[in-house]
Design an enzyme around this catalytic site. Structure first.
Site, short mmCIF file in Angstrom:
data_model
loop_
_atom_site.label_atom_id
_atom_site.label_comp_id
_atom_site.label_asym_id
_atom_site.label_seq_id
_atom_site.Cartn_x
_atom_site.Cartn_y
_atom_site.Cartn_z
N LYS A 68 0.82 -1.21 0.00
CA LYS A 68 0.00 0.00 0.00
C LYS A 68 0.86 1.26 0.00
O LYS A 68 0.61 2.22 0.71
CB LYS A 68 -0.92 -0.01 1.22
CG LYS A 68 -1.87 -1.20 1.24
CD LYS A 68 -2.83 -1.14 2.40
CE LYS A 68 -3.75 -2.34 2.45
NZ LYS A 68 -4.51 -2.59 1.26
N CYS A 69 1.87 1.26 -0.85
CA CYS A 69 2.84 2.35 -0.92
C CYS A 69 2.78 2.99 -2.31
O CYS A 69 2.42 2.32 -3.28
CB CYS A 69 4.25 1.77 -0.66
SG CYS A 69 5.61 2.93 -0.85
N GLY A 70 3.15 4.24 -2.41
CA GLY A 70 3.23 4.89 -3.70
C GLY A 70 4.25 4.23 -4.62
O GLY A 70 4.19 4.37 -5.84
N THR A 72 4.67 0.91 -4.69
CA THR A 72 4.25 -0.48 -4.92
C THR A 72 4.28 -0.88 -6.40
O THR A 72 4.62 -2.02 -6.70
CB THR A 72 2.85 -0.72 -4.30
OG1 THR A 72 2.94 -0.48 -2.88
CG2 THR A 72 2.36 -2.13 -4.53
#
Length: 192
Positions: A68-70, A72
């Site tokens: 759930k990371c930018g 990803t």
């Protein structure tokens, strides 16, 4: 009493060279002991043992991941270079970690499903670990401490930081999280 003291000193003077000769053949311990990646065994997402010794002779990229990371979407590039170079002595090993803004909250099963459904990940993915702080896992202590890896101290800055390991299991380069896995510098290293 004076004679006893002279005898003791004489005895010490006579045996000191023998003691020194017995211990001088032992190698001196270096302050820094360079380790390699092959000493580590970890669990993969399925709970099976993954032995890094099985990667001897291969170039390895270790990367801490999050769902759930930018950053990803880097999974896509990671999988692409893995598929292209896996038969040429290159492997990627992913370590999911929840250390940054709780961006990997899932269970191992949820992480595995996410990676396969969204990015078709086939490179080895390990059990979720901690990559910083008091509960940092042993392999990340190796990656981040010069006293263990012999190259440099580093801190995992964010998700998707990359550690490049040569064919001897030695750390050779730390790559910033925002640098894409397909960056020319990385591809050149894989091909060299």
């Amino acid at each position: 009493m004076k004679n006893i003291a002279i005898l003791v000193c004489s005895a010490l003077f006579m045996i000191a060279p023998q003691i020194q000769a017995q211990t001088s053949h032992k190698p001196k311990k270096d302050v820094m002991t360079k380790e390699n990646i092959y000493q580590f065994k970890v669990e993969d997402l399925s709970g099976d043992t993954f032995d890094f010794a099985s990667l001897k002779g291969k170039k390895v990229m270790i990367v801490n991941t999050a769902s759930k990371c930018g950053l990803t979407p880097q999974y896509k590039d990671l999988e692409a270079i893995y598929k292209e170079y896996k038969d040429k002595g290159f492997v990627i090993v992913g370590f999911p970690a929840n250390n940054f803004a709780s961006q990997e909250p899932g269970t191992n099963k949820e992480i595995e499903t996410f990676c396969q459904q969204n990015y078709g990940v086939t490179f080895p993915m390990m059990n979720k670990v901690s990559v910083k702080g008091d509960d940092m896992c042993e392999i990340y202590k190796f990656l981040t401490q010069k006293s263990k890896n012999g190259l440099q101290d580093s801190e995992v800055e964010w998700n998707f930081q990359k550690y490049l390991i040569n064919e001897k299991g030695e750390l050779v380069k730390v790559i910033k999280p925002k640098t894409l896995p397909t960056d020319p510098e990385i591809i050149k290293w894989i091909k060299s």
